[in-house]
Enzyme design. Structure first.
Site, PDB file in Angstrom:
ATOM      1  N   ARG A  28       4.902   4.427  -7.677  1.00  0.00           N
ATOM      2  CA  ARG A  28       4.825   3.180  -8.420  1.00  0.00           C
ATOM      3  C   ARG A  28       3.464   2.992  -9.084  1.00  0.00           C
ATOM      4  O   ARG A  28       3.213   1.962  -9.717  1.00  0.00           O
ATOM      5  CB  ARG A  28       5.088   2.000  -7.495  1.00  0.00           C
ATOM      6  N   TRP A  48      -1.079   0.399 -10.299  1.00  0.00           N
ATOM      7  CA  TRP A  48      -0.987   0.925 -11.662  1.00  0.00           C
ATOM      8  C   TRP A  48      -1.560  -0.176 -12.547  1.00  0.00           C
ATOM      9  O   TRP A  48      -0.977  -1.245 -12.679  1.00  0.00           O
ATOM     10  CB  TRP A  48       0.464   1.222 -12.026  1.00  0.00           C
ATOM     11  N   HIS A  72      10.727  15.969 -44.782  1.00  0.00           N
ATOM     12  CA  HIS A  72      10.431  14.596 -45.207  1.00  0.00           C
ATOM     13  C   HIS A  72       9.127  14.090 -44.610  1.00  0.00           C
ATOM     14  O   HIS A  72       8.911  12.885 -44.558  1.00  0.00           O
ATOM     15  CB  HIS A  72      11.591  13.664 -44.827  1.00  0.00           C
ATOM     16  N   LYS A 127       8.068  15.777 -22.162  1.00  0.00           N
ATOM     17  CA  LYS A 127       7.588  16.501 -20.980  1.00  0.00           C
ATOM     18  C   LYS A 127       6.200  17.082 -21.265  1.00  0.00           C
ATOM     19  O   LYS A 127       5.296  16.957 -20.463  1.00  0.00           O
ATOM     20  CB  LYS A 127       8.524  17.659 -20.598  1.00  0.00           C
ATOM     21  N   GLU A 143      13.109  15.228 -25.461  1.00  0.00           N
ATOM     22  CA  GLU A 143      12.768  15.301 -24.038  1.00  0.00           C
ATOM     23  C   GLU A 143      11.725  16.409 -23.795  1.00  0.00           C
ATOM     24  O   GLU A 143      10.801  16.243 -22.998  1.00  0.00           O
ATOM     25  CB  GLU A 143      14.042  15.534 -23.208  1.00  0.00           C
ATOM     26  N   GLU A 184       3.431  14.290 -21.590  1.00  0.00           N
ATOM     27  CA  GLU A 184       3.074  13.493 -20.416  1.00  0.00           C
ATOM     28  C   GLU A 184       2.331  14.281 -19.345  1.00  0.00           C
ATOM     29  O   GLU A 184       1.512  13.707 -18.635  1.00  0.00           O
ATOM     30  CB  GLU A 184       4.270  12.716 -19.835  1.00  0.00           C
ATOM     31  N   ASN A 240       2.390  -7.107  -7.211  1.00  0.00           N
ATOM     32  CA  ASN A 240       3.036  -6.155  -8.120  1.00  0.00           C
ATOM     33  C   ASN A 240       3.665  -6.997  -9.224  1.00  0.00           C
ATOM     34  O   ASN A 240       4.440  -7.897  -8.923  1.00  0.00           O
ATOM     35  CB  ASN A 240       4.087  -5.382  -7.311  1.00  0.00           C
ATOM     36  N   GLY A 241       3.305  -6.711 -10.486  1.00  0.00           N
ATOM     37  CA  GLY A 241       3.889  -7.485 -11.588  1.00  0.00           C
ATOM     38  C   GLY A 241       2.808  -7.948 -12.546  1.00  0.00           C
ATOM     39  O   GLY A 241       1.691  -7.433 -12.541  1.00  0.00           O
ATOM     40  N   LYS A 247       5.745   6.661 -11.715  1.00  0.00           N
ATOM     41  CA  LYS A 247       7.128   7.115 -11.620  1.00  0.00           C
ATOM     42  C   LYS A 247       8.100   5.981 -11.901  1.00  0.00           C
ATOM     43  O   LYS A 247       9.113   6.152 -12.556  1.00  0.00           O
ATOM     44  CB  LYS A 247       7.349   7.660 -10.204  1.00  0.00           C
ATOM     45  N   CYS A 264       2.920  -1.009  -9.313  1.00  0.00           N
ATOM     46  CA  CYS A 264       2.225  -1.103  -8.040  1.00  0.00           C
ATOM     47  C   CYS A 264       3.214  -1.113  -6.876  1.00  0.00           C
ATOM     48  O   CYS A 264       4.369  -1.482  -7.032  1.00  0.00           O
ATOM     49  CB  CYS A 264       1.337  -2.330  -7.920  1.00  0.00           C
TER      50      CYS A 264
END
Ligand code: G6P
Length: 625
Positions: free
Chosen positions: A27, A74, A521, A502, A498, A505, A112-113, A620, A2
């Protein structure tokens, strides 16, 4: 996570609060809200759309004032719904003595938290008659401040804070004190912006939110409480010995924060723009480099590098993958044993500390809660040597670490990290060379060759970007799939990871990466014609092994999508699609090979019509555990 903004001024601050929110959307962005002191009471607007919609609502409702707070959320506790959006209001419990003569909405608060003991506090406050309107942990703080309020907001906040367990940054104001905002931080970032006129002062989650409004910034420390009033502010913190709050002085710094409001130019999304900015970002990151020396990482780095005999890398998300790539460089070039750990795991693991370790954190934002906590944990375990590779010079991470290398990617707005990743790799390669030099593992000829290769990178990345049309053709196929596998070996296994990150997400396609030798395997069981298998296949020592792994896929009818070097004898055929990379890049190859994977994810997401820059459920900057 947030984002928070708050202000006290003689002018209407709503436009400043809303502009600040737009810049804090990195955020979190699942809802937003603003509350002001207006007409002798509290007024607010909240929305589960973006800030632009909130702005329209605030205009329509005539919300305007010199005192207010705003928030972009968020969600952690409670779904992203309007009733859970901040600011939260509190009121004295109906029928209780303190409620007499009070209208609903005495205290307005943003947070925020995460408050870990919110259940316990909720039960206590319910027993006192407080009515809860949301499922958030935040609302308990609003009621708690209200409960302690006895005519002085600062005192009420100071009494409420020691009751909270967890991490927070809060900003709060009260109906009965029209020109006052009180804010505090413990575990979540918060800055104070000292106003330059109108008697105004601000708080915000970062300095960027206040760019253009004030550049006079105080970085509040853990445990600080700040009282903002017209023309004055006062910072205090709890003195453990006396058990009372006492005034503290903090330096005011001039911070030329960028508003982050970069123009899109010819691009459809910030992510696409940032992918294409990589040649410049890498060139900027390398700009001041004339030779390799430990001092690139700060004064005293030579002494530190001499004193260490292993490296521990701590990071999250994409930054963890840059660290995973660097492990290969550090071990093969600098010959220094290196481990890489996911910060959220390391911080709780019973590991064996070694004071001769260089603890390296990697972070685009420099604010990721788990990475900061892991760093502090490492230090508390007796490992004093810390270095960060970070994109934000003013961040908590840079302030916390002994040494730093600041990447110059510029503001990265797309949630999916691209140019931050490649510039981190550049910083990590420089670290590898500096450690190699200190350890007597770097000849002058090698240094010159590596520097030449680094300087060639911007041009080399530009050539890879020219592959975009071929990647777009593949992305049309990928857009119709629901699963994908990514394979790589050695140095390119983290690049496969990576690439999968990408794709998942931003396109919401389930994607996983494996070191290609592991295929047999387990994951081979998933391979059908419906499962595209992306293979990062540079012409290196492992290519022949990789080709065998590719045969295993082909034999099961799997569709291979291969990024091969120009001189590799892998030809396109039915079921085997090949894009040739322009050059063979040696040790720096991961920096080039990740680029087409970024483009593949980007164009697949576009073809599926997702919100590329703000993918669902993500943020982000992750400033909660
Ligand atoms: C979030 C972002 C990722 C990023 C990760 C670590 O999950 O969406 O893009 O890699 O945080 O962030 P940091 O700022 O520490 O690199």
């Amino acid at each position: 996570m947030c984002g928070i903004v708050g202000a006290v001024s003689q002018r209407n601050i709503v436009p400043i609060l809303l502009e600040g929110l737009k810049r804090l959307e990195y955020r979190g962005y699942d809802s937003c809200g603003v509350a002001v002191h207006q007409g002798g009471g509290l007024k607010r607007a909240r929305s589960t759309s973006r800030v632009a919609e909130l702005q329209a609502q605030a205009d329509q409702d005539g919300i305007a004032s010199g005192t207010g707070i705003a928030h972009t959320r968020w969600a952690t506790h409670g779904a992203p719904a309007v009733h859970n959006a901040h600011p939260h209001f509190s009121a004295g419990p109906a029928g209780s003595a303190e409620a007499v003569g009070q209208s609903v909405g005495r205290v307005a608060l943003v947070h925020n938290g995460i408050i870990e003991n919110h259940d316990e506090l909720r039960a206590e406050l319910k027993a006192r008659g407080y009515q809860f309107a949301s499922q958030t942990d935040t609302e308990v703080i609003a009621h708690l401040v209200d409960h302690y309020y006895n005519g002085d907001l600062l005192e009420a906040v100071q009494q409420a804070l020691p009751r909270l367990k967890g991490a927070y940054a809060v900003a709060v104001f009260c109906r009965d004190e029209p020109h006052r905002v009180v804010a505090a931080r413990e575990g979540s970032p918060l800055v104070l912006g000292v106003g330059e006129g109108h008697g105004e002062n601000f708080v915000a989650s970062d300095a960027m939110a206040l760019a253009g409004v004030t550049d006079q910034i105080v970085y509040l420390e853990e445990g600080d409480v700040v009282d903002l009033q017209l023309g004055r502010y006062w910072i205090s913190r709890l003195d453990a010995q006396t058990g009372r709050y006492a005034a503290v002085q903090r330096p005011v710094k001039t911070v030329h924060a960028h508003s982050g409001a970069a123009e899109l130019g010819p691009y459809r999304h910030y992510m696409q723009k940032e992918i294409f900015e990589q040649p410049t970002a890498i060139a900027n990151t390398l700009e001041a480099i004339t030779g390799i020396s430990p001092e690139l990482f700060g004064d005293g780095a030579y002494r530190v590098f001499k004193d260490v005999d292993k490296v521990l890398i701590l990071a999250c998300g994409t930054s963890y993958y840059s660290g995973s790539t660097a492990k290969y460089w550090l071990e093969s070039i600098a010959r220094i044993p290196t481990s890489v750990e996911i910060a959220s795991e390391y911080r709780y693991r019973d590991s064996v500390p070694d004071p001769k370790t260089l603890v390296v954190t990697i972070s685009q934002s420099g604010e990721t809660a788990d990475t900061i906590a892991a760093l502090k944990h490492a230090r508390a375990q007796g490992m004093p040597h810390t270095l960060t590779i970070c994109n934000v010079a003013t961040s908590a991470m840079v302030r916390e670490c002994e040494l730093a290398y600041i990447t110059r990617a510029g503001a990265e707005i797309g949630v999916a990290s691209t140019k931050a990743f490649t510039t981190q790799l550049v910083g990590l390669f420089l670290l590898t060379l500096a450690l190699a030099q200190t350890r007597g593992q770097l000849s002058e000829a090698d240094e010159a060759q590596h520097l030449k290769d680094l300087r060639h990178l911007p041009v080399a990345v530009q050539a890879v970007l020219a592959l975009e049309p071929q990647v777009i053709a593949w992305s049309e196929e990928f857009a119709r799939k629901e699963n994908a596998l990514f394979l790589g070996r050695g140095l390119h296994y983290p690049i496969a990871l990576e690439g999968a990150l990408k794709l998942k997400e931003i396109s919401y396609i389930h994607a996983e990466a494996y070191p290609a030798g592991e295929l047999k395997h387990g994951p081979l069981a998933l391979v059908t014609a419906e499962m595209p298998v992306v293979t990062v296949a540079p012409n290196d020592a492992l290519l022949e092994k990789l080709k065998s792994n590719m045969q295993e896929v082909r034999a099961r009818g799997g569709q291979l999508y291969v990024f091969a070097d120009g001189d590799t004898a892998i030809e396109s055929e039915p079921g085997l699609h090949v894009i040739r990379m322009p050059e063979h890049y040696g040790a720096l190859s991961p920096i080039l090979h990740v680029v087409p994977l970024q483009l593949l994810a980007y164009h697949t997401a576009c073809a599926r019509g997702t919100d590329v820059d703000k993918p669902r459920n993500l943020a982000k900057s992750v400033t909660v555990e």
